[in-house]
Design a protein around this motif. Structure first.
Motif, PDB file in Angstrom:
ATOM      1  N   LEU A 127       0.834  -1.205   0.000  1.00  0.00           N
ATOM      2  CA  LEU A 127       0.000   0.000   0.000  1.00  0.00           C
ATOM      3  C   LEU A 127       0.875   1.264   0.000  1.00  0.00           C
ATOM      4  O   LEU A 127       0.559   2.249  -0.675  1.00  0.00           O
ATOM      5  CB  LEU A 127      -0.926  -0.003   1.228  1.00  0.00           C
ATOM      6  N   ALA A 128       1.979   1.229   0.744  1.00  0.00           N
ATOM      7  CA  ALA A 128       2.888   2.387   0.797  1.00  0.00           C
ATOM      8  C   ALA A 128       3.454   2.665  -0.594  1.00  0.00           C
ATOM      9  O   ALA A 128       3.533   3.822  -1.029  1.00  0.00           O
ATOM     10  CB  ALA A 128       4.001   2.122   1.807  1.00  0.00           C
ATOM     11  N   LEU A 186       2.769   6.148  -2.798  1.00  0.00           N
ATOM     12  CA  LEU A 186       3.883   7.004  -3.226  1.00  0.00           C
ATOM     13  C   LEU A 186       3.969   7.129  -4.735  1.00  0.00           C
ATOM     14  O   LEU A 186       4.645   8.017  -5.255  1.00  0.00           O
ATOM     15  CB  LEU A 186       5.204   6.428  -2.687  1.00  0.00           C
ATOM     16  N   SER A 187       3.241   6.227  -5.448  1.00  0.00           N
ATOM     17  CA  SER A 187       3.235   6.317  -6.904  1.00  0.00           C
ATOM     18  C   SER A 187       2.079   7.220  -7.335  1.00  0.00           C
ATOM     19  O   SER A 187       0.918   6.921  -7.060  1.00  0.00           O
ATOM     20  CB  SER A 187       3.077   4.926  -7.518  1.00  0.00           C
ATOM     21  N   SER A 188       2.395   8.317  -8.033  1.00  0.00           N
ATOM     22  CA  SER A 188       1.365   9.299  -8.388  1.00  0.00           C
ATOM     23  C   SER A 188       0.367   8.754  -9.390  1.00  0.00           C
ATOM     24  O   SER A 188      -0.773   9.218  -9.461  1.00  0.00           O
ATOM     25  CB  SER A 188       2.035  10.563  -8.965  1.00  0.00           C
ATOM     26  N   ASN A 189       0.743   7.753 -10.178  1.00  0.00           N
ATOM     27  CA  ASN A 189      -0.162   7.226 -11.208  1.00  0.00           C
ATOM     28  C   ASN A 189      -0.941   5.979 -10.758  1.00  0.00           C
ATOM     29  O   ASN A 189      -1.646   5.368 -11.554  1.00  0.00           O
ATOM     30  CB  ASN A 189       0.645   6.868 -12.471  1.00  0.00           C
ATOM     31  N   SER A 190      -0.778   5.574  -9.514  1.00  0.00           N
ATOM     32  CA  SER A 190      -1.435   4.345  -9.048  1.00  0.00           C
ATOM     33  C   SER A 190      -2.940   4.540  -8.944  1.00  0.00           C
ATOM     34  O   SER A 190      -3.442   5.665  -8.793  1.00  0.00           O
ATOM     35  CB  SER A 190      -0.875   3.926  -7.692  1.00  0.00           C
ATOM     36  N   GLU A 191      -3.639   3.432  -9.009  1.00  0.00           N
ATOM     37  CA  GLU A 191      -5.115   3.463  -8.954  1.00  0.00           C
ATOM     38  C   GLU A 191      -5.617   3.975  -7.609  1.00  0.00           C
ATOM     39  O   GLU A 191      -6.621   4.672  -7.531  1.00  0.00           O
ATOM     40  CB  GLU A 191      -5.659   2.039  -9.192  1.00  0.00           C
ATOM     41  N   ILE A 192      -4.868   3.696  -6.568  1.00  0.00           N
ATOM     42  CA  ILE A 192      -5.311   4.084  -5.229  1.00  0.00           C
ATOM     43  C   ILE A 192      -5.344   5.599  -5.073  1.00  0.00           C
ATOM     44  O   ILE A 192      -6.117   6.138  -4.284  1.00  0.00           O
ATOM     45  CB  ILE A 192      -4.379   3.420  -4.179  1.00  0.00           C
ATOM     46  N   ASN A 193      -4.494   6.303  -5.870  1.00  0.00           N
ATOM     47  CA  ASN A 193      -4.461   7.763  -5.798  1.00  0.00           C
ATOM     48  C   ASN A 193      -5.516   8.420  -6.680  1.00  0.00           C
ATOM     49  O   ASN A 193      -5.677   9.637  -6.641  1.00  0.00           O
ATOM     50  CB  ASN A 193      -3.073   8.274  -6.178  1.00  0.00           C
ATOM     51  N   GLN A 194      -6.209   7.610  -7.488  1.00  0.00           N
ATOM     52  CA  GLN A 194      -7.252   8.167  -8.357  1.00  0.00           C
ATOM     53  C   GLN A 194      -8.585   8.288  -7.610  1.00  0.00           C
ATOM     54  O   GLN A 194      -9.516   8.920  -8.088  1.00  0.00           O
ATOM     55  CB  GLN A 194      -7.449   7.269  -9.592  1.00  0.00           C
ATOM     56  N   VAL A 195      -8.685   7.622  -6.453  1.00  0.00           N
ATOM     57  CA  VAL A 195      -9.943   7.593  -5.687  1.00  0.00           C
ATOM     58  C   VAL A 195      -9.814   8.526  -4.498  1.00  0.00           C
ATOM     59  O   VAL A 195      -8.809   8.504  -3.781  1.00  0.00           O
ATOM     60  CB  VAL A 195     -10.246   6.156  -5.200  1.00  0.00           C
ATOM     61  N   HIS A 196     -10.894   9.326  -4.275  1.00  0.00           N
ATOM     62  CA  HIS A 196     -10.903  10.244  -3.133  1.00  0.00           C
ATOM     63  C   HIS A 196     -11.217   9.472  -1.859  1.00  0.00           C
ATOM     64  O   HIS A 196     -12.133   8.675  -1.807  1.00  0.00           O
ATOM     65  CB  HIS A 196     -11.949  11.339  -3.348  1.00  0.00           C
ATOM     66  N   GLY A 197     -10.460   9.699  -0.801  1.00  0.00           N
ATOM     67  CA  GLY A 197     -10.720   9.048   0.470  1.00  0.00           C
ATOM     68  C   GLY A 197     -10.189   7.631   0.510  1.00  0.00           C
ATOM     69  O   GLY A 197      -9.402   7.210  -0.338  1.00  0.00           O
TER      70      GLY A 197
END
Length: 1089
Positions: free
Chosen positions: A215-216, A220-231
């Motif tokens: 998860l870390a 830390l990856s700006s293009n990861s799917e986890i960063n595309q979702v709010h919250g």
């Protein structure tokens, strides 16, 4: 109508009332915050609350989270046991209670909408103590998922989940309550968050570290799917708006268990388990739980996937009754589901689509029978034109039709929403389709459909509404019954003159797939018993007795739901209806009748119920073709025997005249009356022989006749001592019962009741038993019946109990009751036995009268059937010289024509035993003329008789021996038998019997003189002929036996003066004729030269 009523309110847990029940202790009213939080917690997803308000104060959040856990123990019980009340120590619910009450639940923590804790299973003799971690997620007062370390794989929650859930319901103040974890994290700064994560990883590094690193990396990856979702997700924050709000149900386990139960084919209690699952569906529907329809869908999918369906269809064989009943219940449940008064239109559309899909499958079972019947109907369709137009109806057809029903009718809405809905008084004049003359509402609908609505209301928890509609239906039935009686009064004369009638009931209510009568009865009686109560220890109150509950809103206040239940059961059971087609449908009628009667027998009849019973019984008698008790009924009308037996027993103590009137009217079985004669009709052929013009046949006719017999037996028992009633019942039996076996059973029952062990016999009932027995004798006289001998013996016993006149009567009229053999060997022999004379305590004139009748019978039987009765006739006539002589002459006259040698030899031996040697000799001589003993019949059963006859002749003297030897020579061709006779005749002198008036020389007889010379020649000739016959097909393994045979032949040859010469010539001839058999001839030379 409203979705809640006072019976459905569920008080919630809180300090001092964790059980979910009203407490008797004084407590302050709930705060406005708690009232609002309870309502929101039950109806709204927490996400909707968060969207609606920008900021929610923490105290408000806490109360919503607090009240979001289920509050009713009954719901926990529903998901943790098959039984709705959770009884039984082995069930998870009861085990969970024990774990809770023994302090096995610890470390309970509620974080938002997530509850966790540990439950410790105490150590046993075979298992150590084990602690299980339990986690429960919940939303809107429903448990949405469960996890337990015990690894339970079942439809229901394990005992550990139950224990933790009940802990939260009963002891909410002892549970640590925290807001959803996301709220707690929101309050932390960066350092606190980092510390929390590092401590969490340290505490669970082996399980959490790989996931934490992954998860870390993604964060830390700006293009990861986890960063595309709010919250971020929060498992403790409750469900989202789009999530289905339903209790956790393990669908895979439901499928697996149903599949497993079906694979057992009804064995090992699987049928009981499947019925329990159906009961669980009904329980869920009653709690208005959406899982009811969901679980039923899963069950149905497995039922439709049952591989036996295809096998049954291919083979044309029917499924078992137990399996068929499961399918019926499945269809009935779907009717309840689709008639849910508050289901959404898209839900109903989905169900309809699914039901049609199942119904269109070839393997889908039919509503009214098995595959075998449908195949036969197809074959017979050319003969029955209506079969061609009959649509295919499956077990789902009723549910598919129910999808078209709705609840929007304003009159229906008013009926089910108010106890006081009535028409205004000024509108009560004239006919009305909505109200009866008293202003009470009616519901005019197809009765089974109307009752399906009642069942649906009751099944979905609307008990009060179901009662209101049930009362309206009963008022409608009452009005219809009254109008039918009025119509019949105008047509009565015409119908009685014609003696036939039709029936207006196209389908019967008893045995109907929707069980309308059972539904109404259950709905009306349910309120007449105390309900179930769950307390601190899940204590249960069950009352097995019914009590009267006044009908709400009734204008006169004199009616109760119990009287209505009895009335509608009587109306439904008494309805005249045509016997349905097919074995299963007919069997279902019988089974449903018995179920309703069993429920009626649970009622303790008080004055109110007896009044209802009498009123309805009278109306059934007077309702003409609309009632199964009408004066004239249709030939194929379903018999009323089972129902009438209940009515008779219930009315007997209160109105005996009415009880007998009802029972006697119900004794009819019209389907048999047009073609059954006086002869016996065997059960296996009833349906074929009696209803040849109709397909399908009455498959349950045997059962129906046995019920008719039970009704008659009940009346006979009750009428003991009442000559007039007994005579009436006897006439009804003789008129209506056509099976000899059943009449014989009734006769035996009457005899048993009439002759108790501890009191004098009842002569009136004994006479009834005798009359029934006489009827059985007449019915079975010319037909085969494997119990006939038992019946004859029983009749003599019964007549003996009645007395001398009865015995004289059956002896004098024997030819209408018995065969000659039965009359002599059983009847007369038993009557003349010493035991009978002692039993009746007869004086000399009475004994002589009985003996004279027996002798007359014996002579008549001997004349009619001398072959089988002659010996018995002689035995019976021994003490009367004239009769004995007459019987003997009958034997002599019949000897030359109809009697066999074995019969004559038997009588001859009897004559010798009785001291008539000359008569014995005469009969033996006659027997010899009928005999033919071939050369190879050296084991013939008559050999002993021949030897005895020759010994008898020899003992009488030379003349008798000379008379019988020519007969022996003519009839016997077996060399060994002839040589045996010859040897015996030469051993002693003839005439040793010492006949008076005869001289005995005392000299042995010579074989060179008559009559033994003729016998010797015949014996030698027989040996010669037998030898040639045996040599024709002899095999080497029989050579030794043949040599021994020749040795015996030589002994006989040597009895003649030139016997050694004759034998030598005989051997020489053999050597010459059979010289090809070298080995055999060598053996002959070795033995005989």
């Amino acid at each position: 109508f409203t979705t809640t009523n006072k019976n459905d309110r569920r008080p919630g847990p809180g300090p001092g009332h964790g059980s979910g029940l009203p407490s008797s202790r004084c407590r302050s009213p709930e705060s406005l915050l708690d009232c609002a939080a309870k309502a929101v917690a039950e109806k709204w997803a927490f996400e909707r609350v968060e969207e609606r308000f920008e900021r929610i104060p923490e105290p408000v959040q806490r109360r919503i989270v607090y009240w979001s856990f289920p509050r009713n123990e009954k719901e926990i019980c529903m998901y943790s046991s098959f039984q709705s009340m959770g009884t039984g120590d082995g069930l998870p619910f009861r085990r969970g209670i024990r774990l809770l009450e023994t302090g096995c639940v610890e470390n309970v923590l509620q974080v938002g909408f997530h509850l966790s804790g540990t439950v410790t299973e105490p150590a046993t003799s075979s298992e150590p103590e084990v602690t299980h971690k339990v986690a429960i997620s919940f939303d809107r007062c429903k448990i949405t998922s469960v996890t337990c370390g015990c690894g339970n794989r079942d439809i229901f929650y394990c005992a550990h989940v139950v224990a933790l859930s009940l802990y939260r319901i009963r002891k909410p103040e002892q549970v640590k309550l925290r807001l959803p974890i996301s709220e707690t994290l929101f309050q932390m700064n960066r350092d606190q968050l980092q510390k929390l994560v590092q401590y969490l990883i340290t505490a669970h590094h082996t399980e959490v570290l790989p996931t934490a690193q992954k998860l870390a990396d993604e964060i830390l990856s700006s293009n990861s799917e986890i960063n595309q979702v709010h919250g971020a997700p929060d498992p403790t924050a409750g469900a989202s708006i789009d999530d289905d709000n339903c209790w956790h149900l393990d669908e895979d386990q439901v499928r697996e268990q149903v599949k497993q139960f079906l694979s057992q084919g009804g064995y090992y209690g699987s049928g009981k388990q499947l019925n329990s699952m159906f009961a669980k569906v009904r329980e869920m529907l009653r709690m208005r739980d959406s899982n009811g329809a969901r679980m039923l869908t899963l069950i149905t999918e497995q039922f439709m996937a049952d591989p036996r369906l295809l096998l049954w269809r291919q083979q044309g064989t029917g499924m078992t009754d137990k399996c068929r009943q499961l399918w019926d219940e499945l269809g009935a449940l779907w009717v309840c589901v689709v008639l849910n008064p508050h289901c959404k239109s898209d839900e109903k559309s989905g169900w309809l689509k699914q039901l049609k899909k199942w119904g269109d499958m070839d393997v889908c079972p039919l509503e009214d029978g098995n595959y075998a019947l449908s195949l036969i109907l197809c074959v017979c369709a050319l003969s029955f034109s209506d079969s061609l137009s009959r649509p295919r109806r499956t077990v789902f057809s009723r549910a598919i039709e129910a999808c078209d029903l709705h609840w929007q009718d304003s009159h229906l809405q008013r009926i089910i929403s108010s106890d006081y809905y009535m028409s205004p008084s000024y509108q009560r004049e004239g006919e009305s389709l909505l109200f009866n003359p008293q202003g009470l509402p009616l519901w005019l609908d197809h009765v089974p459909t109307a009752c399906a609505r009642v069942d649906a209301l009751r099944s979905h928890g609307y008990s009060r509404e179901a009662l209101r509609l049930a009362v309206a239906i009963i008022n409608t039935l009452r009005l219809q019954q009254q109008r039918q009686m009025d119509i019949y009064k105008h047509q009565k004369k015409e119908l009685l003159q014609r003696g036939v009638t039709s029936t207006t009931n196209l389908e019967g209510w008893v045995g109907h797939p929707l069980d309308p009568i059972g539904c109404l009865f259950a709905t009306l009686t349910e309120i007449c018993r105390p309900f179930t109560v769950f307390g601190e220890s899940a204590m249960i109150i069950i009352c097995v007795f019914y009590h009267h509950v006044p009908v709400w809103g009734a204008p006169d206040g004199g009616e109760s739901y119990l009287t209505l239940a009895l009335e509608v059961a009587l109306m439904g059971m008494g309805q005249q209806r045509i016997m349905p087609e097919g074995l299963y449908a007919q069997d279902k009628v019988c089974r449903n009748e018995e179920q309703i009667v069993a429920k009626l027998q649970e009622l303790e009849l008080d004055d109110l119920l007896v009044q209802t019973l009498r009123k309805q019984a009278l109306q059934l008698l007077e309702a003409g073709p609309f009632s199964g008790f009408g004066e004239v009924i249709h030939r194929e009308s379903v018999p009323m025997h089972t129902f009438a037996k209940y009515l008779f027993s219930a009315l007997l103590q209160h109105d005996a005249d009415l009880a007998y009137k009802v029972a006697l009217r119900a004794m009819r079985l019209p389907v048999l009356e047009s073609s059954a004669g006086s002869g016996d009709v065997g059960h296996p052929h009833h349906g074929i022989s009696i209803v040849p013009s109709r397909y399908p046949r009455w498959f349950t006719l045997g059962h129906l006749e046995s019920q008719q017999c039970e009704l008659a037996s009940t009346m006979l028992t009750a009428a003991k001592g009442d000559m007039l009633r007994l005579r009436t019942v006897l006439e009804a039996i003789q008129k209506n019962i056509h099976s000899s076996s059943l009449i014989f059973k009734l006769a035996q029952d009457a005899f048993k009741i009439a002759t108790p062990a501890d009191s004098p016999p009842d002569i009136t009932l004994l006479n009834v038993a005798l009359e029934l027995g006489l009827q059985v004798m007449r019915m079975t006289l010319s037909t085969l019946n494997w119990r006939r001998r038992e019946m004859v013996r029983w009749l003599v016993t019964c007549a003996t109990e009645v007395g001398l006149r009865a015995l004289v009567s059956i002896l004098q009229s024997w030819y209408t009751l018995f065969t000659p053999t039965e009359a002599t060997s059983i009847v007369a022999a038993t009557v003349m036995s010493h035991n009978t004379i002692l039993r009746l305590s007869l004086d000399y004139p009475q004994r002589e009268e009985l003996a004279s009748c027996a002798r007359t019978l014996a002579l008549q039987c001997a004349m009619k059937d001398p072959q089988n009765c002659a010996l018995s006739a002689l035995t019976l006539c021994e003490k009367d010289h004239i009769a004995f002589e007459t019987a003997y002459q009958i034997v002599i006259d019949a000897a030359s024509t109809g009697m066999t040698f074995s019969q004559l030899f038997t009588i001859a031996r009897y004559m010798e035993h009785r001291g008539y040697p000359l008569r014995s000799f005469k009969l033996a001589s006659l027997a010899m003329t009928h005999l033919n003993l071939a050369y190879n019949q050296d084991t013939h059963p008559a050999i002993n008789d021949v030897l005895w006859a020759c010994a008898l002749s020899h003992s009488l003297g030379k003349n008798e021996l000379a008379a019988i030897i020519p007969l022996v020579v003519k009839s016997v061709h077996c060399a060994t038998v002839l040589s045996d006779i010859l040897r015996r005749c030469t051993m002693t002198a003839p005439g040793l019997a010492g006949i008076p008036g005869r001289r005995n020389s005392g000299k042995l007889m010579s074989t060179d003189k008559a009559p033994l010379r003729q016998l010797l020649d015949a014996t030698i000739s027989a040996y010669i002929n037998t030898t040639h016959s045996r040599l024709t097909h002899i095999s080497p393994r029989h050579y030794g036996e043949f040599i021994e045979f020749l040795s015996k032949a030589r002994e006989t040859f040597l009895l003649a003066q030139d016997g050694h010469i004759q034998f030598a010539q005989f051997i020489d001839n053999l050597k010459q004729i059979y010289k090809g058999k070298k080995k055999l001839m060598m053996l002959v030379r070795e033995r005989f030269g």
